[in-house]
Enzyme design. Structure first.
Site, PDB file in Angstrom:
ATOM      1  N   HIS A 175      27.204  21.570  10.032  1.00  0.00           N
ATOM      2  CA  HIS A 175      27.453  21.718   8.587  1.00  0.00           C
ATOM      3  C   HIS A 175      27.804  20.347   7.975  1.00  0.00           C
ATOM      4  CE1 HIS A 175      28.895  25.981   9.745  1.00  0.00           C
ATOM      5  NE2 HIS A 175      27.818  26.174   9.021  1.00  0.00           N
ATOM      6  N   LYS A 222      29.962  40.105   8.915  1.00  0.00           N
ATOM      7  CA  LYS A 222      29.826  39.210  10.071  1.00  0.00           C
ATOM      8  C   LYS A 222      31.089  39.207  10.925  1.00  0.00           C
ATOM      9  CE  LYS A 222      26.240  35.802   9.248  1.00  0.00           C
ATOM     10  NZ  LYS A 222      25.959  34.349   9.187  1.00  0.00           N
ATOM     11  N   ARG A 235      17.863  24.888  11.240  1.00  0.00           N
ATOM     12  CA  ARG A 235      18.082  24.480  12.622  1.00  0.00           C
ATOM     13  C   ARG A 235      16.797  24.565  13.414  1.00  0.00           C
ATOM     14  NH1 ARG A 235      23.557  27.788  12.860  1.00  0.00           N
ATOM     15  NH2 ARG A 235      22.261  28.937  11.436  1.00  0.00           N
TER      16      ARG A 235
HETATM   17  P1  ADP Z   1      25.194  31.704   7.062  1.00  0.00           P
HETATM   18  O1  ADP Z   1      26.082  32.890   7.236  1.00  0.00           O
HETATM   19  O2  ADP Z   1      24.666  31.531   5.690  1.00  0.00           O
HETATM   20  O3  ADP Z   1      24.164  31.534   8.135  1.00  0.00           O
HETATM   21  P2  ADP Z   1      26.481  29.415   8.222  1.00  0.00           P
HETATM   22  O4  ADP Z   1      27.872  28.972   7.977  1.00  0.00           O
HETATM   23  O5  ADP Z   1      26.137  29.866   9.584  1.00  0.00           O
HETATM   24  O6  ADP Z   1      26.218  30.520   7.168  1.00  0.00           O
HETATM   25  O7  ADP Z   1      25.468  28.283   7.788  1.00  0.00           O
HETATM   26  C1  ADP Z   1      25.390  27.791   6.489  1.00  0.00           C
HETATM   27  C2  ADP Z   1      24.156  26.927   6.361  1.00  0.00           C
HETATM   28  O8  ADP Z   1      24.269  25.808   7.221  1.00  0.00           O
HETATM   29  C3  ADP Z   1      22.856  27.628   6.766  1.00  0.00           C
HETATM   30  O9  ADP Z   1      21.829  27.144   5.907  1.00  0.00           O
HETATM   31  C4  ADP Z   1      22.635  27.164   8.176  1.00  0.00           C
HETATM   32  O10 ADP Z   1      21.276  27.198   8.522  1.00  0.00           O
HETATM   33  C5  ADP Z   1      23.148  25.740   8.080  1.00  0.00           C
HETATM   34  N1  ADP Z   1      23.546  25.203   9.373  1.00  0.00           N
HETATM   35  C6  ADP Z   1      24.518  25.647  10.189  1.00  0.00           C
HETATM   36  N2  ADP Z   1      24.581  24.927  11.333  1.00  0.00           N
HETATM   37  C7  ADP Z   1      23.610  23.986  11.219  1.00  0.00           C
HETATM   38  C8  ADP Z   1      23.123  22.929  12.071  1.00  0.00           C
HETATM   39  N3  ADP Z   1      23.650  22.707  13.281  1.00  0.00           N
HETATM   40  N4  ADP Z   1      22.105  22.164  11.636  1.00  0.00           N
HETATM   41  C9  ADP Z   1      21.540  22.415  10.430  1.00  0.00           C
HETATM   42  N5  ADP Z   1      21.926  23.381   9.585  1.00  0.00           N
HETATM   43  C10 ADP Z   1      22.948  24.158   9.968  1.00  0.00           C
END
Ligand code: ADP
Length: 169
Positions: free
Chosen positions: A20, A44, A98
């Site tokens: 993030h 979630k 990702r």
């Molecule tokens: P969500 O519940 O929307 O998936 P997350 O907190 O898991 O929320 O992720 C928020 C955003 O950050 C999403 O667009 C996710 O794809 C992106 N994201 C999370 N981890 C990574 C990473 N390691 N590399 C790139 N993008 C990421």
């Protein structure tokens, strides 16, 4: 004509990871103001409460925004993403991609969001390869089984995850 660009980066951030953070650093180069939208997402079943997630995101990211002189805000939301984006006057939604696995879901969601509001653009950013495979879900799993999570999250977050797991035992 100059335009004040407001970007919205939404997510669950349970907890915030180096992935993030990498996306945020990239996003900060593209907007005048960045709003981090922390989704309630009770479905979630988050490890951290909404308040804890907001607090962690604020603590980790605010200094980065200040460093580059970009306006910054963390807000919680519990509504349709596009409605929240309209409310905060965002012109661009930032998402991280990702792997191929993310693509299908993001593709569908973006397509539908464009129909809800065609004026808000969704921008996909890829993290540095070192951080691309990091996912909050896996960080929690690794920690739960006693694995080392220091490479994936900031030190204070690793500590918070360990404390949560210890509390639950
Ligand atoms: P969500 O519940 O929307 O998936 P997350 O907190 O898991 O929320 O992720 C928020 C955003 O950050 C999403 O667009 C996710 O794809 C992106 N994201 C999370 N981890 C990574 C990473 N390691 N590399 C790139 N993008 C990421």
């Amino acid at each position: 004509m100059s335009k004040y660009r407001i970007g919205l980066y939404p997510g669950t951030f349970d907890p915030i990871t180096n992935g993030h953070i990498d996306i945020v650093k990239r996003g900060l180069r593209l907007v005048d103001k960045l709003i981090i939208g922390v989704a309630t997402n009770p479905s979630k079943n988050p490890m951290f409460s909404l308040e804890e997630r907001v607090e962690m995101v604020e603590r980790e990211l605010k200094p980065l925004a200040e460093e580059v002189g970009v306006d910054f805000e963390v807000q919680q939301f519990d509504e349709l993403l596009m409605h929240f984006a309209e409310k905060v006057n965002a012109t661009v939604i930032i998402r991280g991609l990702r792997a191929v696995a993310d693509f299908e879901y993001e593709f569908q969601m973006t397509g539908m969001n464009y129909q809800i509001n065609p004026n808000i653009e969704t921008l996909f950013l890829m993290a540095d390869p070192r951080y691309q495979t990091i996912a909050s879900k896996l960080v929690k799993e690794v920690a739960l089984y006693g694995g080392e999570i220091a490479p994936f999250v900031p030190a204070t977050i690793a500590e918070a995850v360990r404390a949560k797991i210890a509390d639950a035992k």
